[in-house]
Design a protein around this motif. Structure first.
Motif, PDB file in Angstrom:
ATOM      1  N   ALA A  79     -10.206  18.104  -0.756  1.00 13.72           N
ATOM      2  CA  ALA A  79     -10.926  18.689   0.378  1.00 13.72           C
ATOM      3  C   ALA A  79     -12.013  17.757   0.893  1.00 13.72           C
ATOM      4  O   ALA A  79     -12.531  17.951   1.994  1.00 13.72           O
ATOM      5  CB  ALA A  79     -11.536  20.017  -0.035  1.00 13.72           C
ATOM      6  N   MET A  80     -12.370  16.769   0.109  1.00 15.20           N
ATOM      7  CA  MET A  80     -13.401  15.809   0.496  1.00 15.20           C
ATOM      8  C   MET A  80     -12.759  14.499   0.960  1.00 15.20           C
ATOM      9  O   MET A  80     -13.451  13.579   1.380  1.00 15.20           O
ATOM     10  CB  MET A  80     -14.262  15.552  -0.751  1.00 15.20           C
ATOM     11  N   ALA A  98     -16.092  10.901   4.045  1.00 14.87           N
ATOM     12  CA  ALA A  98     -15.841  12.141   3.318  1.00 14.87           C
ATOM     13  C   ALA A  98     -15.675  13.294   4.301  1.00 14.87           C
ATOM     14  O   ALA A  98     -16.357  13.354   5.326  1.00 14.87           O
ATOM     15  CB  ALA A  98     -16.989  12.434   2.363  1.00 14.87           C
ATOM     16  N   LEU A  99     -14.758  14.213   3.990  1.00  9.00           N
ATOM     17  CA  LEU A  99     -14.508  15.382   4.845  1.00  9.00           C
ATOM     18  C   LEU A  99     -15.478  16.484   4.440  1.00  9.00           C
ATOM     19  O   LEU A  99     -15.244  17.191   3.471  1.00  9.00           O
ATOM     20  CB  LEU A  99     -13.063  15.849   4.691  1.00  9.00           C
ATOM     21  N   ARG A 100     -16.558  16.595   5.169  1.00  4.78           N
ATOM     22  CA  ARG A 100     -17.591  17.572   4.839  1.00  4.78           C
ATOM     23  C   ARG A 100     -17.324  18.905   5.532  1.00  4.78           C
ATOM     24  O   ARG A 100     -16.334  19.067   6.239  1.00  4.78           O
ATOM     25  CB  ARG A 100     -18.953  17.001   5.237  1.00  4.78           C
ATOM     26  N   ARG A 101     -18.216  19.863   5.301  1.00  4.42           N
ATOM     27  CA  ARG A 101     -18.037  21.184   5.906  1.00  4.42           C
ATOM     28  C   ARG A 101     -18.814  21.324   7.217  1.00  4.42           C
ATOM     29  O   ARG A 101     -18.630  22.298   7.941  1.00  4.42           O
ATOM     30  CB  ARG A 101     -18.523  22.264   4.931  1.00  4.42           C
ATOM     31  N   ASP A 102     -19.699  20.377   7.484  1.00  7.80           N
ATOM     32  CA  ASP A 102     -20.644  20.568   8.579  1.00  7.80           C
ATOM     33  C   ASP A 102     -20.317  19.755   9.829  1.00  7.80           C
ATOM     34  O   ASP A 102     -21.157  19.629  10.710  1.00  7.80           O
ATOM     35  CB  ASP A 102     -22.064  20.251   8.108  1.00  7.80           C
ATOM     36  N   ASP A 114     -10.728  20.109  -4.996  1.00 13.04           N
ATOM     37  CA  ASP A 114     -12.047  19.843  -4.395  1.00 13.04           C
ATOM     38  C   ASP A 114     -12.158  18.389  -3.935  1.00 13.04           C
ATOM     39  O   ASP A 114     -12.752  18.103  -2.903  1.00 13.04           O
ATOM     40  CB  ASP A 114     -13.169  20.164  -5.388  1.00 13.04           C
ATOM     41  N   LEU A 115     -11.603  17.472  -4.715  1.00 13.71           N
ATOM     42  CA  LEU A 115     -11.578  16.074  -4.276  1.00 13.71           C
ATOM     43  C   LEU A 115     -10.737  15.928  -3.010  1.00 13.71           C
ATOM     44  O   LEU A 115     -11.112  15.224  -2.072  1.00 13.71           O
ATOM     45  CB  LEU A 115     -11.002  15.162  -5.366  1.00 13.71           C
ATOM     46  N   ALA A 141     -13.486  19.908   6.485  1.00 12.03           N
ATOM     47  CA  ALA A 141     -12.396  20.392   5.629  1.00 12.03           C
ATOM     48  C   ALA A 141     -12.968  21.071   4.406  1.00 12.03           C
ATOM     49  O   ALA A 141     -14.096  20.793   3.976  1.00 12.03           O
ATOM     50  CB  ALA A 141     -11.493  19.230   5.195  1.00 12.03           C
ATOM     51  N   LEU A 142     -12.171  21.975   3.843  1.00  9.54           N
ATOM     52  CA  LEU A 142     -12.449  22.528   2.512  1.00  9.54           C
ATOM     53  C   LEU A 142     -11.133  23.015   1.945  1.00  9.54           C
ATOM     54  O   LEU A 142     -10.108  23.041   2.642  1.00  9.54           O
ATOM     55  CB  LEU A 142     -13.513  23.632   2.533  1.00  9.54           C
ATOM     56  N   ARG A 145     -21.912  26.198   8.275  1.00 10.82           N
ATOM     57  CA  ARG A 145     -22.521  24.875   8.195  1.00 10.82           C
ATOM     58  C   ARG A 145     -22.413  24.114   9.512  1.00 10.82           C
ATOM     59  O   ARG A 145     -23.238  23.265   9.813  1.00 10.82           O
ATOM     60  CB  ARG A 145     -21.870  24.051   7.091  1.00 10.82           C
ATOM     61  N   HIS A 158     -17.596  29.155   5.414  1.00 10.41           N
ATOM     62  CA  HIS A 158     -18.522  28.088   5.014  1.00 10.41           C
ATOM     63  C   HIS A 158     -18.560  26.978   6.061  1.00 10.41           C
ATOM     64  O   HIS A 158     -19.617  26.435   6.367  1.00 10.41           O
ATOM     65  CB  HIS A 158     -18.120  27.495   3.662  1.00 10.41           C
TER      66      HIS A 158
END
Lengths: 322, 322
Positions: free
Chosen positions: B77-78, B142-146, B74-75, B208-209, B225, B221
């Motif tokens: 992916a961020m 940060a690599l967000r989803r949106d 998870d880190l 990213a995720l 988003r 997701h």
């Protein structure tokens, strides 16, 4: 049946308090905290398991409150200001009624302390709730366990033992009139974290922790880390209003070794008593001086006349208990 | 029988890597993190439950690795740099053998990523492991989803589907030769978080995720988003080395909807392909371009000749699954 993602969003993601310091909340791989410049971040995790920390079938609204309260209590014991928390839980089924009540109890407390839900995880399994809480504290001002000095006063906040008394009634060890049972049970089910007191004690208390497993057992952590002993005047212990109606022996026993009090136990120099009392007044939290720290190791229990008492006490332990 | 406190200290508190940024580790009410000035803190919690995320009787060393790996993922992916984690777990009994192996698997991975154990909680109960992980990332990076844009390339790291293939073999859905089974099973049990790639993609990837529940479900997701659709060339999907020996249909199915891959799925502008490939090279992590983002919503699956494929896919869901 709701899906995992519907669950999170429906009951919890509505909690958008846009707390200062939270740059990104629920819904991504990670939440993002923007710490206040120069502050330290206090972090604590507690896991509550059905049948061990609470009874099977526990009222979900009370449970939601308690799960967050015990974590906020750890922040209080550090003198930290609550900021946010993550919630991970497994539950046997996704009942809308249970989730609605649980989230209500949890988020009402979160709102009162301006502590934002920033992420989490849900899964199917035996009921288990794990919260990790974050708060801020200025560097060097956190109330640690290792700072107590010989000669310091020993203090506790609020009252002790009513939660243990309620447990005794639930377990059939004794019986209480209905009104007393209800009053004691509310101490067990709805603990109130001493956040304001913890913050007010910054720079005054030399050591602190919260009492979750019983005063003697928890105090032992301060004594071990500070390499000291303590002397407690058992007649000074502030028994809860319901426990106060019981025998002196039971008062001593439940005040010293009852769990689930979530009061603060802390130490402070004897020449700073006025400041401790002022912190208590500012935070509207009663405090009681119950003894002092000694350079001799070990814990000595006395009565008000300074006679030594011999009491057999056990602290709660999740693996030693049946 | 060991006490709760002995447990924590004996197996975990020995892990004193004195990571920069950790001002106080295991042993107080809270740990204290001293964030790097100006950085944001990325936080994620994952809970793993026996019988749902792993088989009963799972090898404890592998389990320790996997529990932390899925959180580090998870880190990754961020795009965050690992700093520390808390560990809360309930277990049926305090077996020294189990604890020794579990902590070994966990702490070896923690050491490799310089991610310090800073606190936790242990209790008796059905096996359940909850880790909350902390990392740092510069604000705005940060690599967000949106953040995906129409026209962006769609990428995945590493290979997909071998973990799902191993699960199929465990469940008796198919059989594999012993060596292939072992190779696929290691993908399921010992995922490697793509931390270096995530950090290298800062400022390049638009979203990213990590893929934990299957590519299509997780990509959903980002699409939701970012309010976009996507087109995937299924023949470009990087099937794992074991899955590559299976039929084309099974490769598509397991690459698209298999869980437990823990690869990164990310988007980046088409004119930054060279930078993506450079980030992959720097982090020694293979990446594959598998499609692109579209302004039309929904997910379109094609073959290499751009023919549309009709595939029935399901993403893993903890409450919908039996």
């Amino acid at each position: 049946m709701l899906s995992e993602f519907d669950l999170i969003y429906q009951y919890f993601a509505s909690h958008r308090t846009s707390q200062t310091g939270i740059a990104l909340g629920v819904g991504d791989d990670c939440a993002l905290i923007q710490p206040t410049a120069g502050q330290q971040l206090a972090v604590s995790s507690d896991m509550l398991v059905e049948g061990r920390h609470f009874f099977a079938g526990e009222d979900p609204q009370r449970l939601g409150h308690k799960c967050l309260a015990v974590n906020l209590s750890d922040l209080a014991a550090m003198g930290a200001n609550p900021l946010g928390f993550t919630l991970a839980f497994s539950l046997p089924d996704a009942s809308p009624e249970w989730l609605s009540a649980f989230s209500c109890g949890l988020l009402q407390l979160a709102d009162r302390y301006q502590c934002q839900l920033i992420g989490g995880d849900t899964t199917k399994g035996p009921l288990n709730i794990c919260i990790t809480v974050f708060g801020e504290v200025p560097p060097g001002q956190a109330l640690r366990r290792d700072g107590a000095q010989a000669g310091d006063d020993l203090w506790v906040s609020g009252t002790l033992g009513d939660a243990r008394l309620a447990l005794a009634a639930y377990l059939g060890e004794l019986s209480l009139p209905a009104d007393q049972h209800e009053q004691a049970a509310s101490r067990m089910h709805l603990p109130e974290p001493r956040v304001a007191l913890g913050m007010a004690l910054r720079g005054i208390a030399t050591a602190a922790l919260d009492i979750s497993d019983g005063l003697c057992g928890d105090l032992g952590h301060i004594l071990k880390r500070s390499r000291l002993g303590a002397r407690i005047n058992c007649d000074a212990l502030p028994a809860g209003p319901v426990l106060s109606r019981q025998s002196r022996a039971l008062q001593h026993q439940f005040c010293l070794s009852g769990g689930d009090d979530y009061e603060l136990c802390f130490t402070a120099p004897a020449d700073r008593r006025a400041e401790v009392l002022q912190a208590a007044q500012l935070s509207q939290t009663p405090v009681t001086r119950i003894g002092s720290l000694t350079s001799d190791p070990g814990l000595v229990l006395t009565d008000a006349a300074d006679n030594i008492l011999e009491l057999a006490l056990t602290s709660f332990d999740h693996f030693r208990s049946p």
